[in-house]
Design an enzyme around this catalytic site. Structure first.
Site, PDB file in Angstrom:
ATOM      1  N   ALA A  65      -4.900   4.836  11.163  1.00 36.33           N
ATOM      2  CA  ALA A  65      -4.587   6.184  12.004  1.00 36.33           C
ATOM      3  C   ALA A  65      -5.088   7.275  11.337  1.00 36.33           C
ATOM      4  O   ALA A  65      -5.368   7.350   9.837  1.00 36.33           O
ATOM      5  CB  ALA A  65      -3.153   6.294  12.308  1.00 36.33           C
ATOM      6  N   GLY A 109      -3.119   1.135  10.832  1.00 34.49           N
ATOM      7  CA  GLY A 109      -3.121   1.032  12.236  1.00 34.49           C
ATOM      8  C   GLY A 109      -4.297   0.424  12.569  1.00 34.49           C
ATOM      9  O   GLY A 109      -4.226  -0.492  13.825  1.00 34.49           O
ATOM     10  N   GLU A 112      -2.916  -3.354  12.427  1.00 37.08           N
ATOM     11  CA  GLU A 112      -1.811  -3.349  13.645  1.00 37.08           C
ATOM     12  C   GLU A 112      -2.721  -3.572  14.822  1.00 37.08           C
ATOM     13  O   GLU A 112      -2.306  -4.455  15.707  1.00 37.08           O
ATOM     14  CB  GLU A 112      -1.140  -2.201  13.709  1.00 37.08           C
ATOM     15  CG  GLU A 112      -0.148  -2.032  12.694  1.00 37.08           C
ATOM     16  CD  GLU A 112       0.641  -0.574  12.433  1.00 37.08           C
ATOM     17  OE1 GLU A 112      -0.093   0.363  12.524  1.00 37.08           O
ATOM     18  OE2 GLU A 112       1.870  -0.894  12.360  1.00 37.08           O
TER      19      GLU A 112
HETATM   20  C1  HXC Z   1      -8.681   9.687   8.012  1.00 42.28           C
HETATM   21  C2  HXC Z   1     -10.219   8.623   6.949  1.00 42.28           C
HETATM   22  C3  HXC Z   1      -9.227   7.533   6.929  1.00 42.28           C
HETATM   23  C4  HXC Z   1      -8.180   7.520   7.649  1.00 42.28           C
HETATM   24  C5  HXC Z   1     -11.179   7.006   5.712  1.00 42.28           C
HETATM   25  N1  HXC Z   1     -11.089   8.340   5.996  1.00 42.28           N
HETATM   26  N2  HXC Z   1      -9.731   6.550   5.921  1.00 42.28           N
HETATM   27  N3  HXC Z   1      -9.850   9.639   7.459  1.00 42.28           N
HETATM   28  N4  HXC Z   1      -7.792   8.724   8.158  1.00 42.28           N
HETATM   29  N5  HXC Z   1      -6.993   6.719   8.011  1.00 42.28           N
HETATM   30  C6  HXC Z   1     -12.258   9.015   5.817  1.00 42.28           C
HETATM   31  C7  HXC Z   1     -12.322   9.633   4.551  1.00 42.28           C
HETATM   32  O1  HXC Z   1     -11.423  10.767   4.292  1.00 42.28           O
HETATM   33  C8  HXC Z   1     -13.615  10.162   4.159  1.00 42.28           C
HETATM   34  O2  HXC Z   1     -14.190  11.141   4.805  1.00 42.28           O
HETATM   35  C9  HXC Z   1     -14.339   8.877   4.957  1.00 42.28           C
HETATM   36  O3  HXC Z   1     -13.536   8.335   5.870  1.00 42.28           O
HETATM   37  C10 HXC Z   1     -14.817   7.670   4.106  1.00 42.28           C
HETATM   38  O4  HXC Z   1     -13.655   7.252   3.180  1.00 42.28           O
HETATM   39  P1  HXC Z   1     -13.872   7.122   1.872  1.00 42.28           P
HETATM   40  O5  HXC Z   1     -12.444   7.064   1.189  1.00 42.28           O
HETATM   41  O6  HXC Z   1     -14.599   8.291   0.984  1.00 42.28           O
HETATM   42  O7  HXC Z   1     -14.227   5.883   1.731  1.00 42.28           O
HETATM   43  P2  HXC Z   1     -13.961   4.587   0.230  1.00 42.28           P
HETATM   44  O8  HXC Z   1     -13.856   5.353  -0.902  1.00 42.28           O
HETATM   45  O9  HXC Z   1     -14.939   3.707   0.542  1.00 42.28           O
HETATM   46  O10 HXC Z   1     -12.356   3.968   0.723  1.00 42.28           O
HETATM   47  C11 HXC Z   1     -12.210   3.190   1.879  1.00 42.28           C
HETATM   48  C12 HXC Z   1     -10.681   3.555   2.061  1.00 42.28           C
HETATM   49  C13 HXC Z   1      -9.942   4.557   1.967  1.00 42.28           C
HETATM   50  C14 HXC Z   1      -9.956   2.408   0.846  1.00 42.28           C
HETATM   51  C15 HXC Z   1     -10.373   2.527   3.358  1.00 42.28           C
HETATM   52  O11 HXC Z   1     -10.742   5.544   2.891  1.00 42.28           O
HETATM   53  C16 HXC Z   1      -8.537   4.672   2.238  1.00 42.28           C
HETATM   54  O12 HXC Z   1      -7.839   4.496   1.562  1.00 42.28           O
HETATM   55  N6  HXC Z   1      -8.458   5.245   3.684  1.00 42.28           N
HETATM   56  C17 HXC Z   1      -7.347   5.238   3.855  1.00 42.28           C
HETATM   57  C18 HXC Z   1      -6.516   4.296   4.355  1.00 42.28           C
HETATM   58  C19 HXC Z   1      -4.859   4.332   4.854  1.00 42.28           C
HETATM   59  O13 HXC Z   1      -4.291   4.938   4.103  1.00 42.28           O
HETATM   60  N7  HXC Z   1      -4.674   3.988   6.270  1.00 42.28           N
HETATM   61  C20 HXC Z   1      -3.392   4.157   6.767  1.00 42.28           C
HETATM   62  C21 HXC Z   1      -3.375   5.361   7.538  1.00 42.28           C
HETATM   63  S1  HXC Z   1      -1.731   5.591   8.329  1.00 42.28           S
HETATM   64  P3  HXC Z   1     -14.773  12.408   4.005  1.00 42.28           P
HETATM   65  O14 HXC Z   1     -14.780  13.618   5.072  1.00 42.28           O
HETATM   66  O15 HXC Z   1     -13.808  12.641   3.048  1.00 42.28           O
HETATM   67  O16 HXC Z   1     -16.000  11.814   3.628  1.00 42.28           O
HETATM   68  C22 HXC Z   1      -1.652   4.579   9.649  1.00 42.28           C
HETATM   69  C23 HXC Z   1      -0.435   4.520  10.643  1.00 42.28           C
HETATM   70  C24 HXC Z   1      -0.401   3.918  11.588  1.00 42.28           C
HETATM   71  O17 HXC Z   1      -2.399   3.921   9.968  1.00 42.28           O
HETATM   72  C25 HXC Z   1       0.601   4.327  12.870  1.00 42.28           C
HETATM   73  C26 HXC Z   1      -0.048   4.213  14.208  1.00 42.28           C
HETATM   74  C27 HXC Z   1       0.775   5.121  15.238  1.00 42.28           C
END
Ligand code: HXC
Length: 258
Positions: A65, A109, A112
């Site tokens: 998400a 998400g 999921e």
């Molecule tokens: C918003 C995101 C994002 C996310 C990545 N980006 N994941 N933006 N929400 N979930 C954005 C980053 O901010 C960045 O933007 C660009 O995408 C590239 O990501 P990087 O982190 O620079 O890439 P990398 O170093 O290759 O790392 C990849 C990654 C990391 C390991 C996937 O991005 C990451 O950990 N993402 C978050 C994963 C996460 O926690 N997901 C769960 C979310 S909570 P900028 O602008 O900075 O370049 C959830 C709840 C579900 O899902 C409930 C549903 C209702």
């Protein structure tokens, strides 16, 4: 329909939904979730479509998400979004068969969303995880429920509590994915599987899908009863009569989806 965050294509009898927000690694904003629900509405209503493939990019199926969008929100925002924007279970309620073709990150998400599909075909580069705990929250659309049913308590707890990722091999061993293919063959393999399914009798495919899904909701005896009722119902299908006649006559069946 026109879409901002998706590509929605029809390839013969297969509907292909591609998440297309590459700069954010296909982060699932409310807008993305809403468009996915609309795309499912559209493809489900299209009689020419027999199977739906959901995919992302090579680097990310979806990294979860949208954290930037969620950060300022409070309880009532998320409470209301369930009904109006996210429609989070729409992929799971699709009557037509769905396949997730996953390469790269399928996190939070994203994992999921993949699990809402009937099965997951993963590339050898796929990574699955529920990292919500690292953000001080927990999975919200199936990560504690569908994941646990798919891989069991031990691995679901491990993933939801540590937030670690598992690679494609571990995901296949655990029963989360049905097949692993080389990354450059992922879409080809998923589309071939979808075409094969789309060539089957659509009502029979829907019955099969419904029966398998009942296994997660019922006792064995209740599930067996649902299966038996659906099995008998299939004998009302022209496609069933034709399928068996074609086998006996050693010819390909003429499937008419009725
Ligand atoms: C918003 C995101 C994002 C996310 C990545 N980006 N994941 N933006 N929400 N979930 C954005 C980053 O901010 C960045 O933007 C660009 O995408 C590239 O990501 P990087 O982190 O620079 O890439 P990398 O170093 O290759 O790392 C990849 C990654 C990391 C390991 C996937 O991005 C990451 O950990 N993402 C978050 C994963 C996460 O926690 N997901 C769960 C979310 S909570 P900028 O602008 O900075 O370049 C959830 C709840 C579900 O899902 C409930 C549903 C209702």
């Amino acid at each position: 329909n026109s879409y901002e965050y998706l590509l929605v294509e029809r390839k013969a009898a297969v509907g292909l939904i591609t998440l297309n927000r590459p700069k954010q690694l296909n982060a699932l904003s409310f807008g993305v979730f809403g468009e996915i629900a609309t795309a499912i509405d559209e493809l489900e209503a299209d009689a020419a479509i027999g199977c739906i493939v959901l995919t992302g990019s090579e680097k990310a199926f979806a990294a979860g998400a949208d954290i930037k969008e969620m950060q300022p929100k409070g309880f009532i925002d998320m409470f209301n979004a369930d009904f109006t924007a996210i429609r989070g279970d729409r992929v799971a309620t699709c009557r037509k068969p769905t396949i997730a073709a996953v390469s790269g990150y399928a996190l939070g998400g994203g994992c999921e969303l993949a699990m809402m599909c009937d099965f997951i075909i993963a590339s050898d580069t796929a990574k699955f995880g529920q990292p919500e705990i690292t953000l001080g929250t927990i999975p919200g659309i199936g990560g504690t429920q569908r994941l646990t049913r798919a891989v069991g308590k031990a691995k679901a707890m491990d993933l939801c509590l540590t937030g670690r990722m598992m690679d494609a091999a571990e995901a296949e061993r655990a029963g989360l994915v049905s097949r692993i293919v080389a990354v450059d063959k992922l879409l080809e393999e998923a589309m071939a599987a979808a075409e094969k399914i789309a060539a089957m009798s659509q009502p029979a495919a829907e019955m099969a899908k419904r029966a398998v899904n009942r296994a997660f909701e019922t006792t064995l005896a209740q599930g067996m009863e649902v299966e038996r009722d659906l099995f008998r119902s299939s004998f009302a299908l022209q496609d069933r009569a034709e399928g068996m006649a074609a086998f006996i006559e050693k010819r390909p069946p003429q499937i008419r989806n009725r």
